[in-house]
Design a protein around this motif. Structure first.
Motif, PDB file in Angstrom:
ATOM      1  N   GLN A 401      -0.629   0.608  -5.215  1.00 28.60           N
ATOM      2  CA  GLN A 401       0.462   1.285  -5.255  1.00 28.60           C
ATOM      3  C   GLN A 401      -0.172   2.737  -4.484  1.00 28.60           C
ATOM      4  N   SER A 402      -1.355   2.667  -3.986  1.00 30.43           N
ATOM      5  CA  SER A 402      -1.794   4.014  -3.364  1.00 30.43           C
ATOM      6  C   SER A 402      -1.608   4.018  -1.928  1.00 30.43           C
ATOM      7  N   LEU A 403      -1.276   2.955  -1.294  1.00 26.86           N
ATOM      8  CA  LEU A 403      -1.354   2.521   0.170  1.00 26.86           C
ATOM      9  C   LEU A 403      -0.212   3.387   0.619  1.00 26.86           C
ATOM     10  N   GLU A 404       0.790   3.507   0.182  1.00 24.59           N
ATOM     11  CA  GLU A 404       2.157   4.072   0.840  1.00 24.59           C
ATOM     12  C   GLU A 404       2.719   3.414   1.789  1.00 24.59           C
ATOM     13  N   ILE A 405       2.954   2.247   1.491  1.00 30.45           N
ATOM     14  CA  ILE A 405       3.429   1.343   2.501  1.00 30.45           C
ATOM     15  C   ILE A 405       4.817   0.709   1.902  1.00 30.45           C
ATOM     16  N   LYS A 406       5.654   1.305   1.091  1.00 31.68           N
ATOM     17  CA  LYS A 406       6.659   0.995   0.331  1.00 31.68           C
ATOM     18  C   LYS A 406       6.497  -0.146  -0.303  1.00 31.68           C
ATOM     19  N   ARG A 407       5.556  -0.221  -0.882  1.00 33.63           N
ATOM     20  CA  ARG A 407       5.034  -1.282  -1.960  1.00 33.63           C
ATOM     21  C   ARG A 407       5.156  -0.706  -3.441  1.00 33.63           C
ATOM     22  N   ASN A 408       5.360  -1.360  -4.577  1.00 33.91           N
ATOM     23  CA  ASN A 408       5.169  -0.820  -5.745  1.00 33.91           C
ATOM     24  C   ASN A 408       3.954  -1.285  -6.441  1.00 33.91           C
ATOM     25  N   GLY A 409       3.465  -2.395  -5.678  1.00 37.30           N
ATOM     26  CA  GLY A 409       1.978  -2.985  -6.371  1.00 37.30           C
ATOM     27  C   GLY A 409       2.268  -4.633  -5.861  1.00 37.30           C
ATOM     28  N   LEU A 410       1.539  -5.492  -6.544  1.00 42.12           N
ATOM     29  CA  LEU A 410       1.512  -6.654  -6.329  1.00 42.12           C
ATOM     30  C   LEU A 410       3.034  -7.416  -6.952  1.00 42.12           C
ATOM     31  N   GLY A 411       3.801  -7.958  -6.012  1.00 44.29           N
ATOM     32  CA  GLY A 411       5.076  -8.758  -6.605  1.00 44.29           C
ATOM     33  C   GLY A 411       5.733  -7.940  -7.274  1.00 44.29           C
TER      34      GLY A 411
END
Length: 949
Positions: A401-411
């Motif tokens: 969630q910290s990466l800031e690549i438009k993902r909210n976490g795993l899955g």
């Protein structure tokens, strides 16, 4: 033994500009070392050419020299400061060590009677020379992979014939795995051998039999002059051997080692450290362990300095490695020093973790079109994030969630990979997004045994993934109203974000949040205390988690270790992971913002997830929350702390993007309002403001489809600059010269950034580019610096060489720049910092863009003029001061030139031409007395060489 009283003045060598393989973790280590030495009354002199860092701030060292890292500079400094007794080269990465060796070879330390502390030359040489290291390890009985040194192409061919494939080629004396590779097929061997020999400064490589599939571990150690050794942290790479540790997902404490093997590894590391030389300081040791019951251990390398992982280990444990290492270099023993967190226990006390940390690297492959995106022995990441949780699953989710690549976490975000062949490909050839693809593979039904066979990632980690998917599937069978307290608590304890749970339930994130509040599933905050709560800790360094409620005499509650004070508080939002376009300069701004708020009597609260930086040092702010810069985490902290407001304009685009949510949820934004920030970001509305102000800007149009873009192009002359809204580092910006190029680029952009408002400008070919930074209090404005770019308009400002003050702008143009800056800053009701970029053609100054926030250039201007501009701006944001309260007194003779630094050597086949999208990873500062200087002449003569339209 107390410190060596003969040492009264120390020279520290920094690591220079940020490059891939040597980033701001050394700024953090160097800053800690400076503070640690000054606590002992030592005079500290620093040489470092990086203007963007806290390390080179005049408030840290007694003497700061922003000079090139060369022996010539070293001699100049030692001539000015004959009082320097010792040099500490272990805080500046490989760059500092290499410069130290060169100075030693030239006899410079002997000439000036300067002692080497923290390491000795013999230890550096043994660890850097692959053959010497291999022989020593065999001599002391430490396992080594079969390997042979090659000093020539012919010798390398002979070794390959003897060993067979796959092989590993590793050059001597290089940084971040530069030039290293795994060779699977003999067809690739010749090219990769040549590359390795060229990469090594002594044209030497070691060729190893590849240990593919073996597990990889790192230990961080400290040793004193009395031969006491402590193991600060054991770090396990989730990725097996074959991927550079800087590109690996890493976990602490080690998860899959048996205790007996861990004890053997500890003994081996201590034996290795003691065998390489008689020195006091930090050390990093890397091992490979066979993935079978035997758990054979082989030593990969040892670094007798604080390493990239030292910063991670310091943040993971709370034990400030560089700070203690600097004191050990002075002669202190570990048992004479206090643990910095507890303040009562000894530094000769190994940290204990009652939580898990997960580090995930941050890559920027989108900036290097055509680059090889698979991971290997050569490091390619530009930054990293760290998640802290009570379980591996929670920490893994917080890191993603910290990466800031438009993902909210795993899955559970609808963005997973669904194509079988692509999944197998990404698992087989380790991809940057493999951390997500593993989840997708399990979701598709690919057996864990097959995933293990392909990736060799330990089955324990894969089963942790599987458990997450089982929970996601279970929650997906419920409706929001049916979701139980127990199931929601389990999801939160495993790290799932509210918006992921909303995706599973088919509802809104705000509805999940409301349900969570209603059921009492609240975050609690825990201390990072080095001792698993065995002793009281004095340092407020927190992470969040979720706990079952305990029944007490006062009712049921979860244990929250973060106590809220009655003081005035302010939150500073950090900038998250380093990446191209948003680097260490924003960490500099955040730290100065925190210090200024402290001066004004505020309790300061820092939220950030970057383990490499000074802003996440446990004693920079009054309270540190090491948490994702992710809405849910931030809002829960704000609800807990109830600050007077949040400063967003110091944390780059990361913090700025959260301004809308903060405003919507009634949280006060300190300084410039959300409305003004949004107006400047929205290309269309900002252009309309410029029309009202009668300020010229290039002819433009806005589009949300390829058809609209084509229509607008009819009214604009080519070339056209296409710019998306709300992006960082010129992402997606491109100059197009015809309709075919325009359509292709617009379609590609809208695929990557759906629903974006695109601005199409007529590109002012041949224009000069300039930029101004200013501080505004809403009524008055002070321009802190105007810089002229040496490259023409069209090269991103972060990639341009730029001079302070301008070298080629007349009074008429300068006055227009000053007038436009003042008018725009006041029209946007700016309170704090603003950066405005200009294009100048035929003596008319056009506006390119305005950013009412701290910019990449503020630290550079602050260093060049020796003024604490972020300090002043923060006090204005807080309403404590006005412009007229400060006595501005910039000091600069001649010119300061900001020089971008690139890491293209990590991507040999990439187009190196420059354009509107930023590609540099760091910068250095060059001072010249006049424009007749040869270095300026060379830069100016090459100004159009790399322009890429």
């Amino acid at each position: 033994m107390p410190k060596n009283t003969n040492i009264k003045s120390v020279l520290i060598i920094g690591s220079g500009p940020i490059i891939i393989g040597q980033a701001c973790e050394f700024d953090y280590s160097g800053s800690q070392a400076i503070r640690s030495l000054k606590e002992e009354g030592i005079e500290v002199t620093l040489i470092n050419s990086n203007p963007a860092t806290i390390m080179t701030d005049p408030s840290l060292a007694d003497n700061v020299y922003l000079k090139p890292l060369t022996t010539k500079s070293i001699i100049q400094i030692l001539e000015i400061h004959p009082e320097i007794d010792a040099v500490l080269p272990t805080m500046g990465g490989q760059t500092a060590l290499n410069l130290c060796i060169e100075a030693d070879d030239k006899g410079i330390w002997d000439d000036f009677n300067v002692a080497l502390i923290g390491v000795d030359i013999a230890a550096i040489n043994i660890t850097e020379d692959r053959e010497q290291f291999r022989k020593l390890m065999i001599q002391i009985g430490v396992g080594q992979a079969p390997s042979t040194i090659a000093n020539s192409f012919l010798k390398g061919k002979e070794i390959a014939q003897e060993y067979g494939f796959p092989l590993v080629i590793r050059p001597s004396f290089t940084l971040g795995g530069f030039g290293a590779s795994i060779v699977y097929d003999k067809e690739d061997f010749d090219d990769l051998l040549s590359r390795g020999l060229e990469a090594s400064p002594i044209h030497e490589v070691i060729i190893d039999k590849a240990l593919l599939g073996w597990k990889e571990f790192e230990l961080e150690l400290l040793r004193d002059n009395n031969d006491n050794v402590v193991i600060i942290c054991a770090i396990e790479n989730m990725d097996p051997m074959g991927i550079h540790t800087g590109d690996s997902i890493t976990v602490a404490p080690a998860m899959t080692l048996s205790d007996t093997t861990y004890q053997r590894m500890r003994d081996m590391a201590i034996h290795m450290m003691r065998s390489i030389g008689d020195f006091a300081g930090g050390c990093n040791v890397q091992f490979a362990v066979s993935p079978d019951e035997k758990e054979d251990i082989i030593a990969i390398e040892i670094n007798p300095r604080v390493s990239r992982s030292s910063a991670l280990a310091s943040k993971a444990t709370g034990y400030p490695i560089a700070k203690i290492a600097a004191k050990l270099a002075l002669g202190y023993h570990l048992d004479e020093l206090n643990n910095q967190i507890t303040k009562t226990t000894s530094a000769l006390f190994e940290p204990t973790l009652d939580y898990v940390i997960v580090k995930i690297p941050r890559w920027n492959f989108d900036k290097f079109e055509g680059s090889d995106r698979t991971l290997g022995l050569q490091m390619k990441s530009v930054g990293e994030v760290m998640g802290i949780g009570r379980s591996f699953q929670e920490a893994l989710h917080k890191a993603t969630q910290s990466l800031e690549i438009k993902r909210n976490g795993l899955g559970a975000d609808g963005k997973g990979e669904k194509d079988y062949d692509t999944i197998i490909q990404k698992l087989t050839y380790a991809s940057w997004d493999r951390v997500f693809v593993i989840y997708d593979a399990i979701q598709m039904g690919i057996p864990l045994s097959r995933i293990y066979e392909i990736t060799k990632i330990d089955m324990w980690f894969l089963k942790q993934y599987e458990e997450l998917l089982v929970l996601e599937n279970e929650i997906s069978t419920y409706k929001l109203g049916e979701l139980t307290y127990e199931l929601l608590l389990e999801a939160k304890q495993k790290g799932f974000a509210d918006r992921q749970i909303a995706h599973m339930l088919g509802c809104w994130e705000s509805e999940v949040h409301a349900k969570r509040m209603k059921l009492g599933v609240n975050r609690v905050f825990k201390l990072v205390d080095t001792c698993a709560a065995e002793f009281d800790a004095q340092t407020p360094y927190y992470y969040s988690t979720f706990e079952n409620k305990m029944i007490t005499s006062k009712g049921s509650c979860a244990d929250n270790e973060s106590k809220v004070s009655n003081k005035r508080k302010v939150v500073v939002l950090g900038s998250g992971p380093n990446r191209i376009g948003q680097g260490i300069e924003f960490d500099y701004c955040c730290v100065h913002g925190v210090l200024a708020a402290k001066e004004m009597g505020y309790e300061t609260i820092m939220i950030n997830c970057n383990p490499e930086t000074v802003s996440t040092d446990f004693d920079t702010a009054d309270k540190l929350y090491f948490e994702p810069v992710f809405w849910e985490h931030i809002y829960d902290i704000i609800k807990h702390e109830k600050p007077e407001g949040v400063i967003v304009q110091l944390g780059g685009q990361t913090a700025l993007k959260l301004a809308e949510k903060l405003d919507k949820w009634g949280v006060k934004i300190i300084g410039t309002s959300f409305e003004a920030l949004d107006l400047a970001e929205d290309r269309k509305r900002f252009s309309e403001l410029l029309v009202d102000l009668k300020i010229p800007f290039p002819k433009y149009g806005t589009a949300t489809t390829a058809d609209e873009a084509s229509e607008i192009a009819d009214s604009l002359d080519f070339p056209i600059l296409v710019r998306p809204s709300y992006v960082l580092g010129g992402q997606g910006m491109k100059i197009v010269i015809n309709k075919e190029e325009l359509e292709k680029h617009v379609v590609d952009l809208l695929r990557k950034i759906p629903n974006n408002m695109l601005l199409l400008d007529h590109y002012l070919d041949g224009a000069i580019e300039a930029e101004a930074d200013a501080i505004c209090d809403g009524k008055d404005i002070y321009i802190i610096g105007i810089m002229e770019h040496i490259e023409p308009c069209g090269v991103h400002s972060g990639d341009s060489n730029a001079t302070l003050p301008p070298f080629n702008l007349g009074e008429f143009v300068m006055q227009q720049i000053k007038d436009h800056t003042k008018n725009i800053a006041l029209a946007l009701k700016t309170v704090g910092l603003i950066n405005i970029q200009f294009a100048i053609k035929e003596d008319v100054v056009y506006i390119i863009e305005a950013n009412p926030r701290a910019s990449r250039t503020v630290p550079f201007i602050s260093k060049a003029y020796q003024e604490p501009y972020v300090n002043y701006a923060t006090k204005i944001m807080l309403g404590e001061n006005k412009i007229k309260d400060f006595k501005f007194n910039p000091q600069l003779e001649g010119f300061a030139i900001k020089q971008p630094v690139f890491s293209f050597n990590k991507f040999p086949n990439v187009d190196k031409k420059l354009g509107p999208e930023m590609k540099s990873t760091g910068e250095s500062i060059l001072f010249i007395d006049s424009l007749k200087d040869d270095q300026f002449y060379e830069l100016y003569s090459r100004r159009k060489m790399y322009l890429n339209k």
